[in-house]
Scaffold this motif. Structure first.
Motif, PDB file in Angstrom:
ATOM      1  N   UNK A 195       0.837  -1.199   0.000  1.00 27.17           N
ATOM      2  CA  UNK A 195       0.000   0.000   0.000  1.00 27.17           C
ATOM      3  C   UNK A 195       0.868   1.242   0.000  1.00 27.17           C
ATOM      4  N   UNK A 196       0.540   2.180  -0.893  1.00 26.88           N
ATOM      5  CA  UNK A 196       1.299   3.416  -1.009  1.00 26.88           C
ATOM      6  C   UNK A 196       0.527   4.540  -0.318  1.00 26.88           C
ATOM      7  N   UNK A 197       1.047   5.014   0.807  1.00 25.79           N
ATOM      8  CA  UNK A 197       0.381   6.065   1.571  1.00 25.79           C
ATOM      9  C   UNK A 197       0.995   7.442   1.354  1.00 25.79           C
ATOM     10  N   UNK A 198       2.117   7.508   0.653  1.00 21.89           N
ATOM     11  CA  UNK A 198       2.763   8.784   0.400  1.00 21.89           C
ATOM     12  C   UNK A 198       2.393   9.265  -0.997  1.00 21.89           C
ATOM     13  N   UNK A 199       1.673  10.377  -1.040  1.00 21.49           N
ATOM     14  CA  UNK A 199       1.097  10.826  -2.301  1.00 21.49           C
ATOM     15  C   UNK A 199       2.146  11.127  -3.371  1.00 21.49           C
ATOM     16  N   UNK A 200       3.221  11.788  -2.990  1.00 25.01           N
ATOM     17  CA  UNK A 200       4.201  12.174  -4.002  1.00 25.01           C
ATOM     18  C   UNK A 200       5.021  10.983  -4.476  1.00 25.01           C
ATOM     19  N   UNK A 201       5.213  10.007  -3.616  1.00 21.07           N
ATOM     20  CA  UNK A 201       5.881   8.782  -4.053  1.00 21.07           C
ATOM     21  C   UNK A 201       5.026   8.056  -5.081  1.00 21.07           C
ATOM     22  N   UNK A 202       3.716   8.024  -4.854  1.00 24.36           N
ATOM     23  CA  UNK A 202       2.802   7.410  -5.826  1.00 24.36           C
ATOM     24  C   UNK A 202       2.858   8.154  -7.146  1.00 24.36           C
ATOM     25  N   UNK A 203       2.880   9.491  -7.084  1.00 21.44           N
ATOM     26  CA  UNK A 203       2.932  10.288  -8.313  1.00 21.44           C
ATOM     27  C   UNK A 203       4.216  10.010  -9.094  1.00 21.44           C
ATOM     28  N   UNK A 204       5.340   9.946  -8.406  1.00 18.73           N
ATOM     29  CA  UNK A 204       6.615   9.701  -9.087  1.00 18.73           C
ATOM     30  C   UNK A 204       6.627   8.320  -9.746  1.00 18.73           C
ATOM     31  N   UNK A 205       6.146   7.307  -9.023  1.00 19.03           N
ATOM     32  CA  UNK A 205       6.167   5.948  -9.550  1.00 19.03           C
ATOM     33  C   UNK A 205       5.251   5.800 -10.770  1.00 19.03           C
TER      34      UNK A 205
END
Length: 455
Positions: free
Chosen positions: A357-367
């Motif tokens: 689960x990805x809870x960090x918004x900017x990490x999700x955006x980068x990936x």
């Protein structure tokens, strides 16, 4: 026993003169701004009544097991017809020999995804006259009827001595468009309901949609191995795809008619059979814009995610060369698509659980944004650079996993941004519109990318 004579946990319905239940924040706000009190709900017609409130029983934090299975089945039924249609390209290539497989696939994709986009908007804007169940049932009924006619168009025209390709194409694309409109209504209602059920119901709905692709892909492998690759084998394979898809749609209709989760229940369950407002899900644009502002990052990322995915699948992935260990009779693209479907389903089904689960918004955006580099890599490999079979398998697996994982985390991320439980259905509808937008834009972009790859 409470002071008004009702028992704790009993259903409290807002009455016209002495409202006890709660009116939606949107309705109350609009009434206050106009200098008048909010309109009283009319229980007999359902006007002004958003949902049935349950006193003493706050909504559950997450979906129950029954709700997850329900979301999974409806999700699977919503895309079975599409996967059956796109997997039957060989059959239609045989029926229309003057067209190539890529030309037929392009017509099918453009027609279907354009109509889905329209259907999602229709359901979101004007579906408020019906409950979610009443929107889902006709959609699956249209699906079932369309699946019965699609593979039989050419034989029927031959029986009446009409060999016109124009007539056949007109009928075929018309039925596809009608079925796609129904699919748009189903998807909008599916994600609205799944969002109201809880966060986990979202990835079960997505898992169901990808699961139907896995089933059809495995059937493609089985039929290709078991049936002869001639007209008889193609007809048998196509009728098997459409038959299983019809059975799934019928099962979904039975669930919608007789499942206790829709006929009774409390909290989020009761929302499936509660009457809706005259305003509908997206008709109050101020509330919609507020929700869009709240979920703007996952909404944008979801659109980008599906644009990238549809730019590659299926156009580029089936054009990858099979040089290292050559396979006969077109097995290579079938295996690549099957691998993609399997890991895409795994990403959607399990990508929002535990450490995935990805809870960090900017990490999700980068990936998600990094996935754009898959497009030039697929183009280069299709042109012969690094064209090793292991590279092709690795690309299919990694692209499929990131497709499923990114998609389900976008939906889940949007759900965590909503603090007002009454906005969950709006959020689901907004995200469904984003999904349809990404699919349509990605499908159109794949036309240009395919031309670049073929030059």
């Amino acid at each position: 026993m409470s002071s008004d004579g009702t028992q704790g946990g009993a259903v409290v319905v807002a009455m016209p003169k002495e409202p006890v239940g709660q009116i939606s924040d949107v309705t109350a706000k609009s009434g206050a701004e106009g200098g008048r009190s909010p309109p009283s709900p009319d229980v007999s017609t359902g006007k002004g009544l958003l949902s049935i409130e349950v006193e003493g029983q706050p909504p559950a934090e997450d979906a129950t097991t029954v709700q997850r299975l329900f979301a999974f089945m409806i999700g699977a039924g919503s895309l079975f017809p599409w996967y059956s249609l796109i997997t039957s390209i060989d059959y239609y290539t045989n029926q229309f020999p003057t067209f190539t497989a890529s030309q037929i696939e392009l017509r099918f994709s453009t027609c279907f995804l354009s109509a889905v986009f329209v259907g999602v908007w229709i359901s979101a804007l004007w579906g408020h006259y019906l409950t979610p169940r009443a929107r889902l049932l006709p959609g699956f009924l249209v699906f079932t009827i369309a699946l019965a006619f699609l593979p039989a168009i050419s034989p029927l025209l031959s029986a009446v001595n009409d060999t016109s390709t124009t007539t056949a194409w007109g009928l075929l694309l018309s039925i596809i468009a009608i079925a796609a409109l129904a699919d748009g209504c189903i998807e909008s209602s599916l994600y609205s309901v799944a969002s109201m059920f809880g966060r986990s119901a979202l990835h079960w709905a997505q898992g169901g949609q990808s699961g139907s692709g896995v089933v059809i892909s495995l059937l493609r492998v089985i039929t290709k191995a078991a049936f002869p690759q001639n007209e008889t084998g193609l007809v048998a394979s196509t009728y098997l795809y459409f038959g299983i898809s019809s059975a799934c749609c019928l099962l979904c209709m039975i669930m919608l008619c007789f499942s206790p989760i829709l006929r009774k229940g409390t909290g989020k369950c009761g929302g499936m059979c509660a009457v809706t407002t005259r305003q509908g899900v997206l008709s109050d644009w101020r509330n919609v814009l507020t929700v869009m502002k709240l979920v703007r990052l996952p909404l944008t990322l979801l659109i980008v995610q599906y644009i990238i995915t549809l730019s590659v699948v299926p156009v580029l992935i089936v054009s990858l060369p099979n040089n290292t260990w050559p396979l006969d009779s077109g097995w290579f693209p079938v295996i690549l698509l099957t691998l993609f479907s399997l890991v895409d389903w795994a990403g959607k089904q399990f990508g929002d659980t535990g450490i995935l689960r990805m809870n960090k918004r900017y990490s999700l955006a980068i990936l998600i944004l990094i996935r754009v580099f898959f497009i030039p890599i697929f183009v280069l490999v299709s042109k012969g650079y690094l064209a090793h079979d292991l590279v092709c398998y690795a690309l299919s697996l990694s692209f499929g996993w990131t497709s499923g994982w990114g998609s389900v985390n976008c939906f889940s991320f949007s759900h965590t941004l909503i603090t007002n439980k009454r906005d969950e259905d709006v959020t689901g509808a907004v995200m469904a519109i984003g999904l349809a937008t990404g699919l349509l834009v990605g499908s159109l972009l794949s036309i240009l990318i395919a031309k670049v790859a073929s030059n």
